[in-house]
Design a protein around this motif. Structure first.
Motif, PDB file in Angstrom:
ATOM      1  N   LEU A 233       0.602  -1.023  -0.033  1.00 27.15           N
ATOM      2  CA  LEU A 233       0.254  -0.138  -0.222  1.00 27.15           C
ATOM      3  C   LEU A 233       0.503   1.823  -0.079  1.00 27.15           C
ATOM      4  CD1 LEU A 233      -2.961  -1.153   2.427  1.00 27.15           C
ATOM      5  CD2 LEU A 233      -2.462  -1.403  -0.166  1.00 27.15           C
ATOM      6  N   ASN A 234       1.808   0.944   0.772  1.00 28.32           N
ATOM      7  CA  ASN A 234       2.797   2.107   0.701  1.00 28.32           C
ATOM      8  C   ASN A 234       3.361   3.076  -0.682  1.00 28.32           C
ATOM      9  OD1 ASN A 234       4.217   4.374   2.096  1.00 28.32           O
ATOM     10  ND2 ASN A 234       6.301   2.897   1.340  1.00 28.32           N
TER      11      ASN A 234
ATOM     12  N   MET B 264       1.666   2.857  -3.240  1.00 27.45           N
ATOM     13  CA  MET B 264       0.686   4.015  -3.875  1.00 27.45           C
ATOM     14  C   MET B 264       0.996   5.008  -4.731  1.00 27.45           C
ATOM     15  SD  MET B 264      -2.890   2.759  -1.213  1.00 27.45           S
ATOM     16  CE  MET B 264      -4.319   3.390  -2.252  1.00 27.45           C
ATOM     17  N   LYS B 265       1.915   5.306  -4.168  1.00 26.43           N
ATOM     18  CA  LYS B 265       2.734   6.594  -4.234  1.00 26.43           C
ATOM     19  C   LYS B 265       3.493   7.281  -5.330  1.00 26.43           C
ATOM     20  CE  LYS B 265       6.655   5.904  -1.020  1.00 26.43           C
ATOM     21  NZ  LYS B 265       6.893   6.752   0.558  1.00 26.43           N
TER      22      LYS B 265
ATOM     23  N   MET C   4      -2.586   7.489  -4.151  1.00 27.43           N
ATOM     24  CA  MET C   4      -2.274   7.217  -2.911  1.00 27.43           C
ATOM     25  C   MET C   4      -2.769   9.074  -2.552  1.00 27.43           C
ATOM     26  SD  MET C   4       0.505   8.150   0.072  1.00 27.43           S
ATOM     27  CE  MET C   4       1.208   5.796   0.392  1.00 27.43           C
TER      28      MET C   4
ATOM     29  N   SER D 226      -6.401   8.839  -3.320  1.00 27.59           N
ATOM     30  CA  SER D 226      -7.256   7.926  -2.128  1.00 27.59           C
ATOM     31  C   SER D 226      -7.811   8.899  -0.984  1.00 27.59           C
ATOM     32  CB  SER D 226      -7.125   6.647  -1.777  1.00 27.59           C
ATOM     33  OG  SER D 226      -6.450   5.204  -2.972  1.00 27.59           O
ATOM     34  N   GLN D 227      -7.061   9.757  -1.103  1.00 30.22           N
ATOM     35  CA  GLN D 227      -7.810  10.075   0.570  1.00 30.22           C
ATOM     36  C   GLN D 227      -7.986  11.576   0.627  1.00 30.22           C
ATOM     37  OE1 GLN D 227      -6.588  13.764   1.314  1.00 30.22           O
ATOM     38  NE2 GLN D 227      -7.000  14.167   2.880  1.00 30.22           N
TER      39      GLN D 227
ATOM     40  N   THR E  77      -6.678   0.064  -3.871  1.00 28.71           N
ATOM     41  CA  THR E  77      -5.672  -0.541  -3.487  1.00 28.71           C
ATOM     42  C   THR E  77      -5.198  -1.476  -4.505  1.00 28.71           C
ATOM     43  OG1 THR E  77      -7.500  -2.117  -2.621  1.00 28.71           O
ATOM     44  CG2 THR E  77      -6.584  -0.885  -1.283  1.00 28.71           C
TER      45      THR E  77
END
Length: 192
Positions: free
Chosen positions: A8-9, A11-12, A29, A32-33, A68
């Motif tokens: 998941l990290n 994603m950036k 990332m 998604s936020q 994800t």
């Protein structure tokens, strides 16, 4: 060693809008936020103004995790993803496969909990995440057009129409009350 959160990290590193020239890069990332914030707002609007009875926190969390699968698949541009029913259905299967593969990188007890989030089956909550996702695409267009990026002029008009065509009171409320502020500069935001 479990790798779920390390995946998941990443994603950036996955940029969105791959077919279009962007003045501002956007990764999944960040996206998604932003979708989580807007989905939470839509659900809250539903509860406050339309007696929605929604679990705003569940919707926000599902929005936070809605991309994800792309840590394994990459971001497939929307025009390709929805080109025809066969491609759309195949991509849905690929997303499901990717999410299930990610879940194998958690202890079984945690995997069962995260499966409830990333393998979303609640139709109403899923719909609010999709609405928020589309609003965020429109916000991206606003940001690009503010920077005189002509690449996004048509997309801005097309997505605006799609949002209005939903005929969703929560989406309309957000668009009518909040979207214009996204067009303001910092100085204009500070000017009451």
């Amino acid at each position: 060693m479990y790798k779920f959160f390390a995946y998941l990290n990443r994603m950036k590193y996955i940029n969105r809008w791959g077919l279009m020239h962007s003045a501002l890069n956007e990764n999944i990332m960040e996206h998604s936020q932003q979708v989580a914030v807007v989905a939470h707002a839509l659900a809250t609007i539903s509860n406050v103004y339309y007696n929605g009875g929604l679990d705003v926190n569940s919707i926000a969390v599902k929005a936070l995790f809605h991309e994800t699968s792309e840590v394994l698949t990459g971001d497939l541009p929307t025009p390709i993803k929805y080109f025809n029913p066969e491609i759309r259905d195949a991509y849905k299967k690929l997303e499901s496969y990717s999410n299930n593969k990610l879940l194998t990188h958690l202890p079984s007890e945690l995997s069962a909990e995260y499966a409830k989030i990333i393998n979303d089956t609640d139709e109403t909550e899923h719909r609010f995440v999709k609405y928020a996702d589309k609003i965020c695409a429109y916000i991206k267009c606003i940001d690009e057009v503010k920077m005189s990026n002509t690449e996004f002029y048509k997309a801005e008009k097309t997505i605006y129409k799609e949002l209005r065509d939903y005929r969703c009171p929560e989406v309309d409320f957000f668009m009518d009350n909040f979207i214009e502020a996204y067009k303001l500069s910092l100085d204009d935001l500070d000017n009451d």
